[in-house]
Design a protein around this motif. Structure first.
Motif: not given
Length: 154
Positions: A148-153, A135-138, A143-146
């Motif tokens: 995550l990027d939105k939260m970091l911005d 699960t850690a290497t998947n 959608e998840e990347q988007a």
């Protein structure tokens, strides 16, 4: 001269250390028939002193060990086979009286349970580690990347 005295002392000490079992069986217990006495000694070596618990009845000076030695000899004189004598003693005192327990399903389960538990625990640890690693290497989905990027911005 000193080496001879030391060697003699060591031999005497070892002789006394290993002579304990020779003194446990009293002369009044010994059977007149050497074949029966040999059988009695063999059986006695396999029976545990219930008082000492780490000695055979042949090695123990306890009163109960003496009673068991006499009982074994009485059963042999009465014509019992070695197996009948052991079965009789076990029926009266339980299987704990045997220095080498008989193989049975109950004993196998008793001795095998810790091994089975260790194997089950090891398998559980290996599977848990594999699951965590997979699960850690998947990679993240788009959608998840988007998200995550939105939260970091923010």
């Amino acid at each position: 001269m000193t080496a001879r005295v030391s060697l003699a002392s060591l031999v005497l000490l070892l002789g006394l250390l290993f002579a304990g079992s020779a003194f446990a069986v009293k002369p009044d217990e010994v059977l007149s028939d050497p074949a029966l006495e040999a059988r009695a000694r063999t059986l006695s070596e396999g029976l545990r002193c219930m008082v000492c618990q780490n000695q055979s009845i042949d090695e123990s000076d306890a009163d109960l060990a003496r009673d068991l030695r006499i009982l074994v000899r009485q059963r042999l004189v009465a014509g019992d086979t070695d197996q009948q004598v052991m079965d009789y003693i076990v029926s009266r005192y339980g299987e704990f009286v045997l220095l080498k327990p008989r193989f049975s399903l109950r004993n196998a389960l008793l001795w095998g349970t810790p091994v089975l538990l260790l194997l089950a625990g090891g398998i559980f640890i290996v599977l848990a580690a594999r699951s965590r690693r997979s699960t850690a290497t998947n990679a993240l989905t788009a959608e998840e990347q988007a998200a995550l990027d939105k939260m970091l911005d923010s």
